[in-house]
Scaffold this active site. Sequence first.
Site, short mmCIF file in Angstrom:
data_model
loop_
_atom_site.label_atom_id
_atom_site.label_comp_id
_atom_site.label_asym_id
_atom_site.label_seq_id
_atom_site.Cartn_x
_atom_site.Cartn_y
_atom_site.Cartn_z
N LYS A 76 7.17 2.44 6.40
CA LYS A 76 6.61 2.28 5.06
C LYS A 76 7.62 2.80 4.05
CE LYS A 76 2.39 3.48 2.43
NZ LYS A 76 1.10 4.20 2.47
N SER A 151 -3.00 1.53 1.10
CA SER A 151 -1.70 1.23 0.54
C SER A 151 -0.66 0.78 1.57
CB SER A 151 -1.16 2.47 -0.17
OG SER A 151 -0.91 3.51 0.75
N SER A 175 -5.42 4.81 3.63
CA SER A 175 -4.28 3.90 3.49
C SER A 175 -3.65 3.43 4.80
CB SER A 175 -3.20 4.52 2.61
OG SER A 175 -3.55 4.40 1.26
#
Lengths: 484, 95, 484
Positions: A76, A151, A175
Amino acid sequence: MHTKTIAELAAGLKAGEFTSEELTKAFLERIKAHDGRLNSYITVTGELALAQARAADARIAAGTAGPLTGVPIAHKDIFCTDGVRTSCASRMLDPFIAPYDATVVRRFKEAGVVMLGKTNMDEFAMGSSNETSFYGPVKNPWDLKAVPGGSSGGSAAAVAARLAPGATGTDTGGSIRQPAALCGITGLKPTYGRVSRYGMIAFASSLDQAGPMARTAEDCALLLGVMAGFDERDSTSVERDVPDYSAGLNNDLKGLKIGLPKEYFGEGLEAAVASTIEAAIEEYKKLGAEVVAISLPNTHLAVPTYYVVAPAECSSNLSRMDGVRFGHRCENPKDLEDLYKRSRGEGFGAEVKRRIMVGTYALSSGYYDAYYLKAQQLRQLISNDFKKAFEQVDVIMGPTTPTPAFNLGEKADDPVAMYLADIYTIAVNLAGLPGMSVPAGLVNGRPVGLQIIGNYFDEARLLNVAHKYQQATDWHSRDPEGFN
Amino acid sequence: MALDKSDVESIAHLARLAIGEADVPAYAENLSNILTLVEQMSSVDTRGVAPMAHPFEMVQRLREDVVSEENQREHLQQHAPAVQDGLFLVPKVIE
Amino acid sequence: MEWEVVIGCEIHTQLATKSKIFSGAATAYGAAPNTQACAVDLGLPGVLPVLNKEAVRMAVKFGLAVDAEIGKRSVFARKNYFYPDLPKGYQISQFELPIVGQGKLAIELEEGSSKTIGITRAHLEEDAGKSLHEDFHGMTGIDLNRAGTPLLEIVSDPDMRSGAEASAYMRKIHSIVTYLGICDGNLQEGSFRCDVNISMRPKGQEEFGTRAEIKNLNSFRFVERAVEYEMERQIAILESGGKVVQETRLYDPDRDETRSMRSKEEANDYRYFPDPDLLPVVVTDEFIEAVRATLPELPDAKRQRYIGELALSEKDAAGLTAANATADYFEALLAASGCEAKLCANWVMGELSAALNRDGLAIEASPVSAAQLGGLLQRIADNTLSGKLAKEVFEAMWQGEGSADAIIEQKGLKQITDSGAIEAIIDEVIAGNAAQVAGYRAAEPEKRGKMIGFFVGQVMKASQGKANPGQVNQLLKSRLDALL
């Protein structure tokens, strides 16, 4: 090769069925071919990946390889990666080439794991739909009209579309679990403090936790084994041995006590999602588990509490983004205040600005007690609910989200509606507990996730519980059309 | 809690955020909605409840007083917006 | 109306740790800009603080020295404001729960009396960087080497009632922190800085007036002068019916006045909240006792001992104990020379202090070590040197010409104490000054005492100052009287 799990790929590498270079090339080619439709990567580090793959092959040949050496994954874009842009999906950090590796990144490097690139996300991890990214939204591979969740939406979409066999994510209010649910993959948010936060760009420091996202619980166990552990650079990381998460995956579930909180099955839960979760619970009963009705009475307070704690912490955490030492700086600032205001005004998107303002307000003079202090007290009550529940049960189960993935743009103009969709995931962060999302079915072609919440540091049990379910079902191994 | 234009402007100033004049009403509305959501907290009596800052009753670990970092100025300033003679430059600070 | 001034001080002492309070970067003064500012000090995205144990130990040491309550559980908080020398946009400090609670100390005043001043608290925090305003084409340069240097901020009760008391308090704190070895006390380098809060009230009134804060005073003298100026300014305002504005002011030593400072953050809404990156600091009883065991003899105790055991005057004792380095030198001299305390005190407070002052040196940097000076004092004690010769030898030692004995030997400065040799010189002088001898003989007996001075001078001159003056006096008298 790309349809194999991490466990299978690791075995194939070890057996010499293919090299890490071949494997890495295959994934880089898939990214090239398919990511145009998804936008799941912000940065693809092809050359670096191939160099790492060749080094991994050398280690395998030399017999110095670890269990995951040569396996490629994606990070990420919230994790600092030395020499590679680390944007947090923000214009603010678009020019930021991190000068150091996050502890999680370093651990994977040391394990010989190859980095394919950096995945897309909501800006500074603030969002549940991946629509707040400076680099544009990520699409859900199951339905390109749908959001992938957020997210960690890029990581989830990339793993679901097999553009990476696994990826790292971070979870502040859901997330990891929510995009895992919406993209039909397996994701684990560990206990707060289990994985180092050093080098992971902070959103809400007391809630943030990194974890693995992959196709199976077995793969998550392998990835978590690398990520977890004490880090002297993170004061909140816990000094506690890391168990072998793979060892107990096949433990019998006979007698397992599953708590079903009535608050997770009430108003707002879509009927088709409810029946999907009920079917999954039935599966567990077949595996010998017992079901216990429980209550988490303060559940309705989790979202309000979270939207004080997280914005307050983020308002302070993001103050360092000031255009002075790194990141975006506005053109020709006329004075210092102009430099700050325009660099930050231009650098941050609307949702980030909203949260900074909510947090600034909540901490400002005269409001601290009514907001931040109150929220910290409610956190205690929410946490006590779980403590009480875990006196009765081994794990808690429910839906990860009240609905399957919603459409792009559907909630983009209504932040509060977006926030309320995180009703089932947020309390886990406030309490600091570990939680997973496991694919449990499809509703109108969109995946539904079963959430499994464990007691503190009980990740091994969560993985065992998830793995047994995946042995009995095949939801986790289905591929979205067009990406197989 | 409803925030008006001037509230938004003063919060934006405190947070050093430039907000376009035209965007202020939308921020005022969204922020007010968020604060309304948040105010559900006040329905609970929390007298006597200890605030929880972290999940565990852990205490701060202390580091030995050892210099472990070397000079990495060039590396750390490589992508800085404005640097001269090793200093970060900002518009003149008036004291 | 008769006015009374009320003064409270906040003293920032840089703790003498090797590394920063939250990072492993060095704290040494004077390095090239930003060469001692690591990723943590720069507040790069993702970095986290870890607390330096030595800073905690030093704070506790101070607390014990001023008889304060030690905060067994203290909490770090963030003080949020934007300023370019504050990299994270917040300063990590302590707000509600400081490490040192209420304490007290005694200050000595000119007239020999003493007064107790309360210490409200002392807390740990990080220092900011420095802004450099020259030579950057209208820009300001930021050096973050100082950022993250540990500070102990010592806050007094508003107990002082004159500039002299404020200055005596600052001196006393300076003396204590340098005795404890927790601060180098270097005022020029900013290791020890004082903010003074000053307000006026009609004598007899209990309520405090509005105060002004004078920032960053780095000299004892400036504190006294700034207070005096500020008293006059405020009285003038109040007596003309005006109101004192609560504000921050700067003292300009060149003009000997204070002036209003444009405030850093007009609203001063610092939005304090507990730093979620750090956990509560818990100091155990064992830790406290271990620190207590390392406490050195403090200035008050040392002064009493010098008066009691060494029979020194109050003035000498106070002078010698004001700074730890002076006391250390004195004690080393006492040990090295084996001479009387009074002689050692006279030399430290007299010749040595004068030479240090003249050359602007600290006692630690004295070119004449205590051992060397001890060698000189021994030669005074055994009558090898007269006081006058000793000063000559001291000056030569100061210039690096060697030990006392070597200089005495080399310059032939040895005092003449042999009666026969002195009598021979006396004979010459008497023979060469017949007129004066005649005058002496003719003079009234009561006037002869004065006249003998001439002969002493001649003998000393003939001996090049080396004859022992006492002996010369005595021998001359008996020789001249024999001529009567």
